[in-house]
Each structure stands twice: as C-alpha cells, then as structure tokens.
Design a protein around this motif. Structure first.
Motif, short mmCIF file in Angstrom:
data_model
loop_
_atom_site.label_atom_id
_atom_site.label_comp_id
_atom_site.label_asym_id
_atom_site.label_seq_id
_atom_site.Cartn_x
_atom_site.Cartn_y
_atom_site.Cartn_z
N LYS A 151 9.37 -18.50 4.79
CA LYS A 151 8.48 -19.26 3.92
C LYS A 151 7.05 -18.71 3.86
O LYS A 151 6.37 -18.85 2.84
N ASP A 152 6.59 -18.12 4.96
CA ASP A 152 5.17 -17.80 5.08
C ASP A 152 4.80 -16.38 4.64
O ASP A 152 3.61 -16.03 4.65
N ILE A 153 5.78 -15.56 4.29
CA ILE A 153 5.49 -14.18 3.91
C ILE A 153 6.48 -13.72 2.86
O ILE A 153 7.62 -14.21 2.82
N SER A 154 6.05 -12.83 1.99
CA SER A 154 6.94 -12.28 0.97
C SER A 154 6.78 -10.77 0.93
O SER A 154 5.80 -10.21 1.47
N PHE A 155 7.72 -10.11 0.28
CA PHE A 155 7.73 -8.65 0.25
C PHE A 155 7.81 -8.14 -1.18
O PHE A 155 8.41 -8.78 -2.06
N LEU A 156 7.22 -6.97 -1.39
CA LEU A 156 7.29 -6.31 -2.69
C LEU A 156 7.61 -4.84 -2.47
O LEU A 156 6.89 -4.16 -1.75
N PRO A 157 8.71 -4.34 -3.05
CA PRO A 157 9.00 -2.91 -2.90
C PRO A 157 8.00 -2.07 -3.69
O PRO A 157 7.85 -2.26 -4.90
N ILE A 158 7.31 -1.16 -3.01
CA ILE A 158 6.27 -0.36 -3.67
C ILE A 158 6.50 1.14 -3.49
O ILE A 158 5.64 1.95 -3.87
N GLY A 159 7.65 1.52 -2.94
CA GLY A 159 7.91 2.94 -2.75
C GLY A 159 6.94 3.55 -1.75
O GLY A 159 6.41 2.87 -0.87
N VAL A 160 6.72 4.84 -1.92
CA VAL A 160 5.75 5.55 -1.09
C VAL A 160 4.93 6.46 -2.00
O VAL A 160 5.18 6.55 -3.19
N GLY A 161 3.93 7.11 -1.43
CA GLY A 161 3.13 8.04 -2.22
C GLY A 161 2.21 7.33 -3.20
O GLY A 161 1.63 6.28 -2.90
N ALA A 162 2.10 7.87 -4.41
CA ALA A 162 1.13 7.40 -5.40
C ALA A 162 1.36 5.93 -5.76
O ALA A 162 0.40 5.17 -5.94
N GLN A 163 2.62 5.53 -5.89
CA GLN A 163 2.92 4.14 -6.23
C GLN A 163 2.41 3.19 -5.16
O GLN A 163 1.83 2.13 -5.47
N ALA A 164 2.60 3.56 -3.91
CA ALA A 164 2.13 2.71 -2.81
C ALA A 164 0.61 2.65 -2.79
O ALA A 164 0.02 1.58 -2.59
N VAL A 165 -0.03 3.80 -2.98
CA VAL A 165 -1.50 3.84 -2.99
C VAL A 165 -2.04 2.92 -4.07
O VAL A 165 -2.97 2.12 -3.83
N THR A 166 -1.48 3.01 -5.26
CA THR A 166 -1.93 2.17 -6.38
C THR A 166 -1.73 0.69 -6.08
O THR A 166 -2.60 -0.14 -6.34
N SER A 167 -0.58 0.35 -5.51
CA SER A 167 -0.27 -1.05 -5.21
C SER A 167 -1.26 -1.65 -4.22
O SER A 167 -1.68 -2.80 -4.36
N VAL A 168 -1.67 -0.85 -3.23
CA VAL A 168 -2.62 -1.34 -2.23
C VAL A 168 -4.02 -1.41 -2.83
O VAL A 168 -4.72 -2.42 -2.65
N ARG A 169 -4.43 -0.37 -3.51
CA ARG A 169 -5.80 -0.34 -4.05
C ARG A 169 -6.02 -1.41 -5.11
O ARG A 169 -7.11 -1.98 -5.21
N GLN A 170 -4.99 -1.69 -5.91
CA GLN A 170 -5.11 -2.73 -6.93
C GLN A 170 -4.81 -4.11 -6.37
O GLN A 170 -4.79 -5.09 -7.11
N LYS A 171 -4.54 -4.16 -5.07
CA LYS A 171 -4.29 -5.41 -4.34
C LYS A 171 -3.12 -6.20 -4.91
O LYS A 171 -3.14 -7.44 -4.95
N LEU A 172 -2.09 -5.45 -5.33
CA LEU A 172 -0.83 -6.09 -5.70
C LEU A 172 -0.13 -6.61 -4.46
O LEU A 172 0.73 -7.49 -4.53
N VAL A 173 -0.50 -6.03 -3.31
CA VAL A 173 -0.01 -6.50 -2.01
C VAL A 173 -1.21 -6.67 -1.09
O VAL A 173 -2.28 -6.08 -1.32
N ASP A 174 -1.05 -7.48 -0.07
CA ASP A 174 -2.14 -7.72 0.88
C ASP A 174 -2.15 -6.71 2.02
O ASP A 174 -3.13 -6.63 2.77
N GLY A 175 -1.06 -5.99 2.15
CA GLY A 175 -0.93 -4.98 3.20
C GLY A 175 0.43 -4.33 3.07
O GLY A 175 1.18 -4.60 2.12
N VAL A 176 0.77 -3.47 4.00
CA VAL A 176 2.06 -2.80 3.98
C VAL A 176 2.69 -2.88 5.36
O VAL A 176 2.01 -3.07 6.37
#
Length: 364
Positions: A165-190
């Motif tokens: 209940k308290d946490i969720s996950f988003l598949p973001i791959g690795v490399g450029a896709q992961a960098v973009t996801s973190v920088r744009q704050k689509l996720v709170d962390g990895v």
C-alpha cells in the motif's frame, strides 16, 4: 582383386581424409548452452561471462554458449524453470519463493554474489532521508521483473511500511530513459544495483543512497541456477559452465582493464560514452571491480562458488519474516554444493598468468 601400390596409397589417403573430416566435425560439435544474464544490457559488471566466452573457456569445456540478456532475475528464473535456457544467473528472492511453492523447478549450484547489490537512491536534494520517508512514494525499477522490486518491498517493510500500500513502482529501464525519469521527477527515487548506479553517476546523474539495515545489505545475492532435473541429466555441462565462469572471474581480477575492453568489444553498447579514453577505461574498471568485489568472501577460502549455509539460512528466514513465503524450504532444495570441488579443478595460476600477459594493444 589385388590393389596396386598406387591403389593402396589412394585408399589410405581416403581413409585419412575421412578420419580428419570426422575429427574436424567432432571438434565443431559443441553442445549449445543458453545462459540468461539478468540485465537488459550486458556490461562490465558481467565480464567473467564475456571473458569466458571470448577467451574460449566455454569452448574448451565443450560448449557453444549464448549469453542472453533478459529483464531481470525473476525472468531468468522463470525462463530456466520453463526449459527455455539451460543456466541462468539470478538473484534469489523470487526464485526461492518459487522453489518453496513448487512453482519453479530450479536449484542454485554456483554462488556468485556474497552481498546484496541493491539500494534505494534519490537525488541529493530529495527530502527522503530514510526508508520510512518512502511512504506514498514511487520508485523506478529496471523492469517489473527485476529483483529490485523484491528487495525494495523488503526494505520498506523493515522500516515499518506496508509494501502493498505504501509504495509503488514504475519501470524506467536504464541509461537515458532512467536519467530522464529521475530528473523530471516521474519517480521519487530508484531501486537499482551497484553497477547501474555507477553508470548513472558517470552520465552526470549523481544520486544519494538511502541507508538500509546492515543485515539486509549482507544477504547473499546472484548465483547460477538450473532446472533440478538438469542436475542429474547433465552434471558435466553444469560443471563445465561454472568452471569456465570461474576462469573468467580469475582473468578479470588479474587484468581488469583487459576484462573491460573484452566486454566492450563483445557488447559495444556497454562502452563508456566518455570521449576521454583514459577516463572511460577508469570508469569501466570502477564498475567491473566494484561488482567483482562481492564475487568473493573470506568465508569460502579458495573455492569459487561455494554456498555459505548460514548466510543462505539467514536469507530464507528473512524471506519468511517478510511474509514472502509461509515457511522456509530445506537448504538442499534451494542449492547444492555437490559440484564445487570439480568446478575448482583447473590451473588457476595459469589463467592469472595468461591474463597478465594479455596483448592490450589488440584490445584497444
């Protein structure tokens, strides 16, 4: 009819030709083996596998090996259990749960990682300072089949949160896709493994690790697994594959630069994007040696791949305590040490000497 001298010579020549053809065919008749690597892209962290293939260690054992990248440890375990590959490298979380339930017909037979490679990481300015701060947050994972999801759930449960209940996950791959996801704050962390975090740092995305309990950090991790029936049907193959891998590890430790260059040559997409050649090599070696540091332990002495029973019992108990399974399976259902002595029967000093004599000019 009596043969003339010339006839006898022609007949003998023909027999020799047939024998040579047969020997040549036998030499080429290598048994095909598929090994699943639990990442989307094979890189320096897996140099022992690549070195074993490129230096001919697998072939010397009689095997034509294909190294196949898959979407994580869970997928590797599932595919091996289904018979879609002979051997897989996989983190033991979901694999053990599947073994305990009887859904996965697999067993580990060679240990690789003697510590957990996973950690939760966030941007330096993130308000997340501890695992309890992950409540209602979203973590990026390589894929939903990644063992990182298993460990992330364990981390947050250890912190008193409900992973359902308290946490969720988003598949973001690795490399450029992961960098973009973190920088744009689509996720709170990895929740990523050590080599992936190192590569993100080299690409300019520096993250801060969120502290995790020491007992979780020191749990055993990735090892080689196979179908349980393969242990009886083809023990020679299992020993040969692991022995070649052990040689690849020894080579990588003796000459990390060569191991990195061999990996880059085989998997060009893994090459550092740093235009400075010296810095690129330094980055590759950092990833390589950072990972290979946990391929060994003072607990196992000179025997590569030996399972430490007490550590694996702790892992089983941990999974039970986390509610991942109702009871702990017997250790002999999870792994076997029966092949370890055979696997370690090779000229280790010779492999190390050859690695140190590697012609680096040909690799660059």
């Amino acid at each position: 009819m009596r043969r003339t001298g010339i006839g006898r010579k022609l007949a003998l020549a023909a027999q020799v030709a047939v024998l040579m053809l047969g020997e040549s065919h036998a030499a080429r008749a290598l048994e095909k083996v598929r090994i699943l690597i639990p990442v989307r892209a094979i890189d320096e962290a897996f140099s022992p596998f690549v070195v074993a293939k490129e230096k001919g260690y697998f072939e010397a054992e009689g095997y034509d090996v294909s190294l196949l990248a898959v979407g994580g440890s869970n997928e590797a375990a599932l595919q091996v259990s289904a018979g879609n590959a002979e051997v897989g490298a996989a983190s033991p979380g979901e694999a053990i749960i599947g073994i305990q339930s009887g859904q996965l017909k697999i067993r580990y037979y060679y240990d690789m990682y003697y510590a957990n490679i996973w950690s939760v990481a966030v941007l330096p300015e993130s308000p997340i300072k501890s695992l309890t701060d992950l409540k209602d947050k979203k973590l990026g994972v390589q894929s939903m089949g990644s063992a990182g999801t298993t460990f992330a759930k364990a981390f947050v449960k250890e912190a008193g949160l409900d992973p359902a209940k308290d946490i969720s996950f988003l598949p973001i791959g690795v490399g450029a896709q992961a960098v973009t996801s973190v920088r744009q704050k689509l996720v709170d962390g990895v929740i990523f493994w050590d080599a992936a975090l190192a590569k993100l740092a080299f690409s300019g995305l520096k993250l801060r690790a969120v502290p995790a309990p020491e007992r979780l950090r020191t749990l055993p991790d990735v090892g080689l697994l196979t179908r349980t029936d393969m242990i009886e049907k083809n023990p020679k193959m299992l020993v040969g594959i692991a022995r070649a891998l052990a040689k690849g590890y020894d080579f990588s430790m003796a000459n990390p630069e060569a191991a990195v260059l061999i990996t880059w040559k085989s998997f060009p997409e893994s090459r550092s994007k740093n235009p400075n050649a010296a810095e690129a090599i330094a980055e590759g070696i950092a990833v390589n040696q950072g990972r290979l540091a946990i391929w060994n332990s003072d607990k196992i002495g000179p025997k590569h791949g030996l399972f430490v029973e007490a550590d694996w019992q702790n892992l089983l108990q941990f999974l039970k305590d986390q509610g991942a399974m109702p009871d702990t399976p017997p250790l002999d259902k999870v792994f076997t040490n029966q092949f370890i002595d055979q696997i370690n029967t090779y000229d280790r000093a010779g492999i190390i000497a050859d690695a140190k004599k590697e012609d680096m000019a040909k690799l660059r």
